[in-house]
Motif scaffolding. Structure first.
Motif, mmCIF file in Angstrom:
data_model
loop_
_atom_site.group_PDB
_atom_site.id
_atom_site.type_symbol
_atom_site.label_atom_id
_atom_site.label_comp_id
_atom_site.label_asym_id
_atom_site.label_seq_id
_atom_site.Cartn_x
_atom_site.Cartn_y
_atom_site.Cartn_z
ATOM 1 N N LEU A 124 0.850 -1.190 -0.013
ATOM 2 C CA LEU A 124 0.071 0.007 0.065
ATOM 3 C C LEU A 124 0.809 1.181 -0.298
ATOM 4 C CD1 LEU A 124 -2.779 -0.889 2.564
ATOM 5 C CD2 LEU A 124 -3.069 -0.770 -0.008
ATOM 6 N N GLU A 125 0.825 2.065 -0.855
ATOM 7 C CA GLU A 125 1.066 3.555 -0.924
ATOM 8 C C GLU A 125 0.238 4.546 -0.441
ATOM 9 O OE1 GLU A 125 2.771 6.343 -4.615
ATOM 10 O OE2 GLU A 125 1.749 4.728 -4.886
ATOM 11 N N VAL A 126 0.954 5.565 0.259
ATOM 12 C CA VAL A 126 -0.020 6.752 1.057
ATOM 13 C C VAL A 126 0.098 7.820 -0.083
ATOM 14 C CG1 VAL A 126 -0.108 8.321 2.889
ATOM 15 C CG2 VAL A 126 0.848 5.942 3.376
ATOM 16 N N THR A 127 -1.203 8.090 -0.485
ATOM 17 C CA THR A 127 -1.517 9.123 -1.217
ATOM 18 C C THR A 127 -2.001 10.523 -0.762
ATOM 19 O OG1 THR A 127 -3.947 8.455 -1.552
ATOM 20 C CG2 THR A 127 -2.238 7.392 -3.207
ATOM 21 N N HIS A 128 -2.685 10.517 0.444
ATOM 22 C CA HIS A 128 -3.233 11.563 1.065
ATOM 23 C C HIS A 128 -2.960 11.749 2.605
ATOM 24 C CE1 HIS A 128 -5.558 11.141 -2.541
ATOM 25 N NE2 HIS A 128 -5.842 12.609 -2.561
ATOM 26 N N LEU A 129 -2.510 12.930 3.063
ATOM 27 C CA LEU A 129 -2.289 13.076 4.772
ATOM 28 C C LEU A 129 -3.035 14.206 5.205
ATOM 29 C CD1 LEU A 129 1.655 12.686 4.699
ATOM 30 C CD2 LEU A 129 -0.050 11.149 5.556
ATOM 31 N N ASN A 130 -3.592 14.041 6.419
ATOM 32 C CA ASN A 130 -4.291 14.962 7.227
ATOM 33 C C ASN A 130 -3.304 15.961 7.714
ATOM 34 O OD1 ASN A 130 -5.505 16.492 9.339
ATOM 35 N ND2 ASN A 130 -7.203 15.052 8.984
ATOM 36 N N LEU A 131 -3.506 17.294 7.195
ATOM 37 C CA LEU A 131 -2.082 18.181 7.656
ATOM 38 C C LEU A 131 -2.548 18.683 9.119
ATOM 39 C CD1 LEU A 131 -1.970 20.595 4.481
ATOM 40 C CD2 LEU A 131 -0.371 18.680 5.273
ATOM 41 N N ASN A 132 -3.257 18.265 9.773
ATOM 42 C CA ASN A 132 -3.603 18.691 11.230
ATOM 43 C C ASN A 132 -2.934 17.587 12.135
ATOM 44 O OD1 ASN A 132 -5.133 20.860 10.981
ATOM 45 N ND2 ASN A 132 -7.027 19.655 11.057
ATOM 46 N N ASP A 133 -2.711 16.394 11.717
ATOM 47 C CA ASP A 133 -2.160 15.332 12.902
ATOM 48 C C ASP A 133 -1.414 14.082 11.793
ATOM 49 O OD1 ASP A 133 -4.218 13.874 11.725
ATOM 50 O OD2 ASP A 133 -5.325 13.597 13.582
ATOM 51 N N ARG A 134 -1.279 14.664 10.555
ATOM 52 C CA ARG A 134 -0.471 13.547 9.651
ATOM 53 C C ARG A 134 -1.020 12.013 9.771
ATOM 54 N NH1 ARG A 134 2.312 17.053 6.831
ATOM 55 N NH2 ARG A 134 3.650 15.262 6.182
ATOM 56 N N THR A 135 -2.312 12.080 10.053
ATOM 57 C CA THR A 135 -2.880 10.517 9.762
ATOM 58 C C THR A 135 -3.009 10.366 8.398
ATOM 59 O OG1 THR A 135 -5.035 11.679 10.246
ATOM 60 C CG2 THR A 135 -4.022 10.624 12.117
ATOM 61 N N ILE A 136 -3.285 9.150 8.084
ATOM 62 C CA ILE A 136 -3.249 8.620 6.766
ATOM 63 C C ILE A 136 -4.648 8.996 6.224
ATOM 64 C CG2 ILE A 136 -3.369 6.592 5.028
ATOM 65 C CD1 ILE A 136 -1.338 5.372 6.829
ATOM 66 N N GLU A 137 -4.996 9.753 5.087
ATOM 67 C CA GLU A 137 -6.332 9.988 4.407
ATOM 68 C C GLU A 137 -6.388 9.430 3.157
ATOM 69 O OE1 GLU A 137 -8.493 11.606 5.828
ATOM 70 O OE2 GLU A 137 -7.664 12.947 7.439
ATOM 71 N N GLY A 138 -5.374 8.613 2.450
ATOM 72 C CA GLY A 138 -5.720 8.070 1.362
ATOM 73 C C GLY A 138 -4.561 6.884 1.111
ATOM 74 N N LEU A 139 -4.993 5.906 0.533
ATOM 75 C CA LEU A 139 -3.941 4.793 0.075
ATOM 76 C C LEU A 139 -4.169 4.380 -1.408
ATOM 77 C CD1 LEU A 139 -4.484 2.631 3.270
ATOM 78 C CD2 LEU A 139 -2.396 3.855 2.617
ATOM 79 N N ARG A 140 -3.281 3.595 -1.958
ATOM 80 C CA ARG A 140 -3.502 3.312 -3.400
ATOM 81 C C ARG A 140 -2.680 1.865 -3.086
ATOM 82 N NH1 ARG A 140 -2.074 7.593 -6.806
ATOM 83 N NH2 ARG A 140 0.147 7.277 -5.969
ATOM 84 N N HIS A 141 -3.310 0.677 -3.858
ATOM 85 C CA HIS A 141 -2.687 -0.346 -4.122
ATOM 86 C C HIS A 141 -1.446 -0.501 -5.103
ATOM 87 C CE1 HIS A 141 -1.935 -4.676 -3.815
ATOM 88 N NE2 HIS A 141 -2.825 -4.895 -2.856
ATOM 89 N N ARG A 142 -0.352 -0.864 -4.757
ATOM 90 C CA ARG A 142 0.827 -0.492 -5.703
ATOM 91 C C ARG A 142 0.560 -1.801 -7.054
ATOM 92 N NH1 ARG A 142 4.979 2.181 -3.641
ATOM 93 N NH2 ARG A 142 4.779 2.550 -1.390
ATOM 94 N N GLU A 143 -0.205 -2.961 -6.744
ATOM 95 C CA GLU A 143 -0.260 -4.087 -7.712
ATOM 96 C C GLU A 143 -1.360 -4.203 -8.098
ATOM 97 O OE1 GLU A 143 0.830 -7.654 -5.867
ATOM 98 O OE2 GLU A 143 2.795 -6.921 -4.836
ATOM 99 N N PHE A 144 -2.632 -3.863 -7.552
ATOM 100 C CA PHE A 144 -4.005 -4.156 -8.095
ATOM 101 C C PHE A 144 -4.662 -2.809 -8.199
ATOM 102 C CE2 PHE A 144 -3.622 -8.316 -5.246
ATOM 103 C CZ PHE A 144 -3.039 -8.868 -6.420
ATOM 104 N N PRO A 145 -5.731 -2.758 -9.417
ATOM 105 C CA PRO A 145 -6.418 -1.438 -9.422
ATOM 106 C C PRO A 145 -7.264 -0.962 -8.203
ATOM 107 C CG PRO A 145 -7.173 -3.065 -10.736
ATOM 108 C CD PRO A 145 -6.228 -3.749 -9.943
#
Length: 391
Positions: free
Chosen positions: A339-360
């Motif tokens: 999994l690749e992180v695509t989006h981050l919350n700028l208030n607390d740096r929590t993960i806001e978005g993910l993308r799979h590296r192998e599958f759509p």
């Protein structure tokens, strides 16, 4: 001048005749106010939302199942309620807290008052408490269980009930809000809607999307319709084999209430779907997709709930203002390499978005379909359409 003071005197006399209500928290704090909506007593996790508008969308969002919601904006109900801003079949929220309730709304779309709306939906409300004090307490001590009552006004009794009421942690709240059987969706965005996409809906849909409903907001379905998709909605317990038998071009994983960790049936389904069909998840769907790939979940101290959360899109460098409603998040230290992180919350740096590296497959923690706004992230639905086209 005397007329003004006379009217004020009459106003406070009327207010004094309204029934009382109390909110007790598990830490022993009690707030006294005026009851509105339904009469009764409810328990749930007390949380707060910082949106200035969109209270009807919040009330009808199934993600609030099991929770008592306080609005930080001080005046609620001023534009009434209507039939167009509904996000689900009914209200799943346990209780509603406002500083001041507007009892005489004014808006050309209004068909009812907020007080009447909650009474008909059997939702207990309280107004007149110091919501700033309540929100400050929740920010410092964290979201906690509370009891809201217009029938039991004894402080000691209410505190005992709040302390003995179950937490939402470990509960399967999705079972309370998922539909009983599949159905087809046909409604598009209203004239007031915003899709954030250049695609145009036609009478001949280009793609078929199966949406797994864990407690889905209807505006998500309207957006899927707006990107020219035929949409089939299925219950949360639908298996991967049953989903694939519908021959979808893509699968959508919806938002929903509570703790994702008890939802083993949903995680198993997503794991079996990965690699077989393009997948797009929002909110709870984001958490479940992450868990299906091996990530772990933790509970946030007081959650993210509001229409003003800044999120960094790491692909474009653009900051998007987003609508959010969640109390759990994916632990970044447990994120698998797939999994690749695509989006981050700028208030607390929590993960806001993910993308799979192998599958759509991709997902976001926030709500790009936000009916009351903002609409910065509406492009994600077109991204899903492009993924299905490429697949």
């Amino acid at each position: 001048m005397l007329d003004v003071f006379g009217n004020l005197s009459a106003f406070w006399e009327i207010m004094s005749l309204l029934p009382s209500a109390k909110l007790a928290l598990a830490d022993g704090t009690v707030y006294s106010g005026t009851a509105f909506g339904a009469t009764g007593e409810v328990f749930g996790e007390v949380c707060f939302n910082t949106s200035m508008t969109g209270y009807q969308e919040i009330l009808t969002d199934p993600s609030y199942c099991g929770q008592i919601v306080a609005m930080t904006y001080p005046l609620i109900g001023n534009y009434g309620v209507n039939t167009e801003d509904v996000e689900s079949r009914g209200l799943s929220i346990r209780g509603f807290i406002v500083r001041e309730l507007c009892r005489q709304p004014s808006n050309f779309r209004s068909t009812d008052t907020l007080d009447s709306y909650l009474r008909k939906a059997n939702v207990v409300g309280i107004e007149g408490i110091d919501t700033r004090s309540l929100v400050r307490r929740l920010r410092i001590r964290g979201a906690m269980t509370g009891v809201l009552s217009s029938t039991d006004l004894d402080d000691a009794s209410l505190i005992n009930k709040a302390q003995s009421s179950p937490s939402i942690v470990g509960q399967d709240l999705v079972a309370e809000v998922t539909p009983a059987k599949p159905f087809n969706w046909s409604e598009g965005l209203s004239d007031l809607g915003a899709s954030g996409t250049s695609l145009v809906s036609t009478d001949t849909p280009e793609r078929h999307v199966v949406a797994i409903d864990y407690g889905m907001k209807w505006n998500i379905l309207r957006h899927l319709k707006a990107i020219n998709c035929r949409v089939t909605v299925v219950p949360a317990t639908t298996t991967a084999a049953e989903v694939l038998a519908l021959k979808p071009d893509g699968v959508f994983l919806s938002n929903g209430p509570g703790d994702p960790r008890p939802l083993k049936y949903a995680i198993d389904t997503i794991r079996d779907l990965l690699g077989n069909v393009p997948i797009f998840g929002i909110c709870l769907g984001h958490q479940l997709l992450g868990m299906a790939c091996g990530a772990e979940i933790y509970k946030l101290k007081f959650g993210h709930r509001g229409a003003n959360q800044p999120v960094l899109n790491q692909d474009t460098g653009r900051v998007e203002i987003t609508s959010q409603n969640h109390g759990f998040a994916i632990a970044s230290e447990t994120l698998p390499k797939v999994l690749e992180v695509t989006h981050l919350n700028l208030n607390d740096r929590t993960i806001e978005g993910l993308r799979h590296r192998e599958f759509p497959a991709f997902c976001v923690q926030y709500h790009p379909e936000a009916s009351a706004g903002p609409h910065d992230s509406g492009y994600l639905f077109e991204t899903f359409h492009q993924m299905m086209t490429k697949a």
